[in-house]
Design a protein around this motif. Sequence first.
Motif, PDB file in Angstrom:
ATOM      1  N   THR A  86       0.843  -1.198   0.000  1.00 29.02           N
ATOM      2  CA  THR A  86       0.000   0.000   0.000  1.00 29.02           C
ATOM      3  C   THR A  86       0.876   1.245   0.000  1.00 29.02           C
ATOM      4  N   VAL A  87       0.369   2.305  -0.613  1.00 27.90           N
ATOM      5  CA  VAL A  87       1.069   3.584  -0.625  1.00 27.90           C
ATOM      6  C   VAL A  87       0.033   4.693  -0.777  1.00 27.90           C
ATOM      7  N   VAL A 141       5.628   3.706 -11.707  1.00 28.16           N
ATOM      8  CA  VAL A 141       4.583   3.354 -12.668  1.00 28.16           C
ATOM      9  C   VAL A 141       3.684   4.569 -12.868  1.00 28.16           C
ATOM     10  N   THR A 142       3.059   4.642 -14.019  1.00 24.83           N
ATOM     11  CA  THR A 142       2.159   5.754 -14.333  1.00 24.83           C
ATOM     12  C   THR A 142       0.715   5.273 -14.282  1.00 24.83           C
ATOM     13  N   LEU A 143      -0.104   5.965 -13.498  1.00 26.40           N
ATOM     14  CA  LEU A 143      -1.520   5.624 -13.384  1.00 26.40           C
ATOM     15  C   LEU A 143      -2.359   6.760 -13.942  1.00 26.40           C
ATOM     16  N   LYS A 144      -3.485   6.390 -14.569  1.00 24.73           N
ATOM     17  CA  LYS A 144      -4.401   7.387 -15.122  1.00 24.73           C
ATOM     18  C   LYS A 144      -5.400   7.779 -14.051  1.00 24.73           C
ATOM     19  N   LEU A 145      -5.452   9.082 -13.754  1.00 19.67           N
ATOM     20  CA  LEU A 145      -6.355   9.599 -12.738  1.00 19.67           C
ATOM     21  C   LEU A 145      -7.602  10.139 -13.428  1.00 19.67           C
ATOM     22  N   PRO A 146      -8.771   9.516 -13.213  1.00 23.33           N
ATOM     23  CA  PRO A 146      -9.993   9.999 -13.884  1.00 23.33           C
ATOM     24  C   PRO A 146     -10.385  11.382 -13.370  1.00 23.33           C
ATOM     25  N   ALA A 147     -11.027  12.167 -14.215  1.00 21.63           N
ATOM     26  CA  ALA A 147     -11.525  13.483 -13.793  1.00 21.63           C
ATOM     27  C   ALA A 147     -12.554  13.295 -12.684  1.00 21.63           C
ATOM     28  N   GLY A 148     -12.508  14.174 -11.690  1.00 19.42           N
ATOM     29  CA  GLY A 148     -13.454  14.088 -10.582  1.00 19.42           C
ATOM     30  C   GLY A 148     -13.100  13.021  -9.561  1.00 19.42           C
ATOM     31  N   THR A 149     -11.827  12.656  -9.461  1.00 22.54           N
ATOM     32  CA  THR A 149     -11.413  11.644  -8.495  1.00 22.54           C
ATOM     33  C   THR A 149     -11.551  12.188  -7.072  1.00 22.54           C
ATOM     34  N   ARG A 174      -5.254   0.521  -8.307  1.00 24.12           N
ATOM     35  CA  ARG A 174      -4.453  -0.691  -8.239  1.00 24.12           C
ATOM     36  C   ARG A 174      -3.398  -0.744  -9.349  1.00 24.12           C
ATOM     37  N   ALA A 175      -2.142  -0.967  -8.943  1.00 22.97           N
ATOM     38  CA  ALA A 175      -1.077  -1.223  -9.923  1.00 22.97           C
ATOM     39  C   ALA A 175      -0.757  -2.714  -9.829  1.00 22.97           C
ATOM     40  N   ARG A 176      -1.187  -3.487 -10.796  1.00 24.41           N
ATOM     41  CA  ARG A 176      -1.110  -4.942 -10.709  1.00 24.41           C
ATOM     42  C   ARG A 176       0.348  -5.446 -10.805  1.00 24.41           C
ATOM     43  N   GLY A 177       0.615  -6.477  -9.989  1.00 23.75           N
ATOM     44  CA  GLY A 177       1.923  -7.139 -10.037  1.00 23.75           C
ATOM     45  C   GLY A 177       3.047  -6.380  -9.369  1.00 23.75           C
ATOM     46  N   LEU A 211      -1.568  -1.104  -3.943  1.00 17.31           N
ATOM     47  CA  LEU A 211      -2.804  -0.346  -3.758  1.00 17.31           C
ATOM     48  C   LEU A 211      -2.452   1.117  -3.504  1.00 17.31           C
ATOM     49  N   VAL A 212      -2.873   1.975  -4.419  1.00 17.60           N
ATOM     50  CA  VAL A 212      -2.506   3.397  -4.393  1.00 17.60           C
ATOM     51  C   VAL A 212      -3.710   4.218  -3.936  1.00 17.60           C
TER      52      VAL A 212
END
Length: 390
Positions: free
Chosen positions: A290-291, A316-324, A331-334, A348-349
């Motif tokens: 977790t982070v 890793v780069t995660l896509k943040l949806p608008a209105g988060t 989740r960043a798998r693996g 788990l981010v």
Amino acid sequence: MSTKDFVEKDYYKVLGVPKDATEAEIKKAYRKLARENHPDANKGDTKAEERFKEISEANDVLGDPKKRKEYDEARALFGNGGFRAGGPGAGGSFNFDLGDLFGGAQGGPGGFGGGGIGDVFGGLFNRGGGAGARTQPRRGQDIESEVTLSFTEAIEGATVPLRMSSQQPCTACSGTGDKNGTPRVCPTCVGTGQVSRGSGGGFSLTDPCVDCKGRGLIAENPCEVCKGSGRAKSSRTMQVRIPAGVFDGQKIRLRGKGAPGERGGPHGDLFVVVHVDAHPVFGRKDDNLTVTVPVSFTEAALGGEIKVPTLGGPAVTLKLPAGTPNGRTMRARGKGAVRKDGTRGDLLVTVEVAVPKELDDKAREALETYREATVSTDPRAELFQAAKGA
């Protein structure tokens, strides 16, 4: 722990599981109780510490199929402390006291004096106890040690040195107990290390020989180092491989890495209790890491891409949806901890919207403009509406 205590203790009750519990149920119950009563989580609580020891002792027995089978057989035979068999007495039966039966024999975590419950049965039914019988091999003691790992070492696995002390054959007398290396056979037990005594009803019980202390040999010239016992304290350093993905408080069993046996008996086992240091950034939830990642208000409102650190690897780069919303978990798998099958859990981010403590004039002006543009929107409207309808 004496064999008497071993038989009388109800390990199923300690772990709170039924007698027909599966290995998975026992393991699950142990992990839950160990976490609740671990000394690190209950600093200064002596009751929790004693409870943790009792839970570990129960898991040592019930978590090992062989020991569990011996334990169940022993309790089925001896019941609540008395052994009943056909013979003289009321109702055609008579009782043996467990204290007399086991004679205070000592052993390691297994509790059988090194030889298992089969050794007790062998003496009970007078097998191998007569004159000229061969002295039985004796299993070495189990050893328990502790090791502290960093968070990363626990996730990735590590090889660590462990310095252990145990009773080994005395090097000064080659384990004979006699400084000349020529002990004589004990005349009392004729070298068996045991003496038999009748108990009526066709049974005979065996006790360790008091003259040779169960060794079967007597040193005429006792070794000055071991005082005639044939055993001496020895220290050694062993390189131990801790597998990847271990948890804090987990106990690892290394078969055959304990103290050496006597008279050709097998080595005992080594039990290593693992302690894991906390990490300043990452946490752990089962096989997942977790982070918590801070994001700006505009990133949360408008969406975008954010970079997230991983343990020991590239970001890793995660896509943040608008209105988060604040507190949302992605989740960043693996990118988590290593599982037993070699696969990895996930990272788990959790998003935390960062509120700036200070604003420059330009930023303040932009926020004032935004406030004016959204003055008609009340974020607490639904809250008050729900409160009225409750």
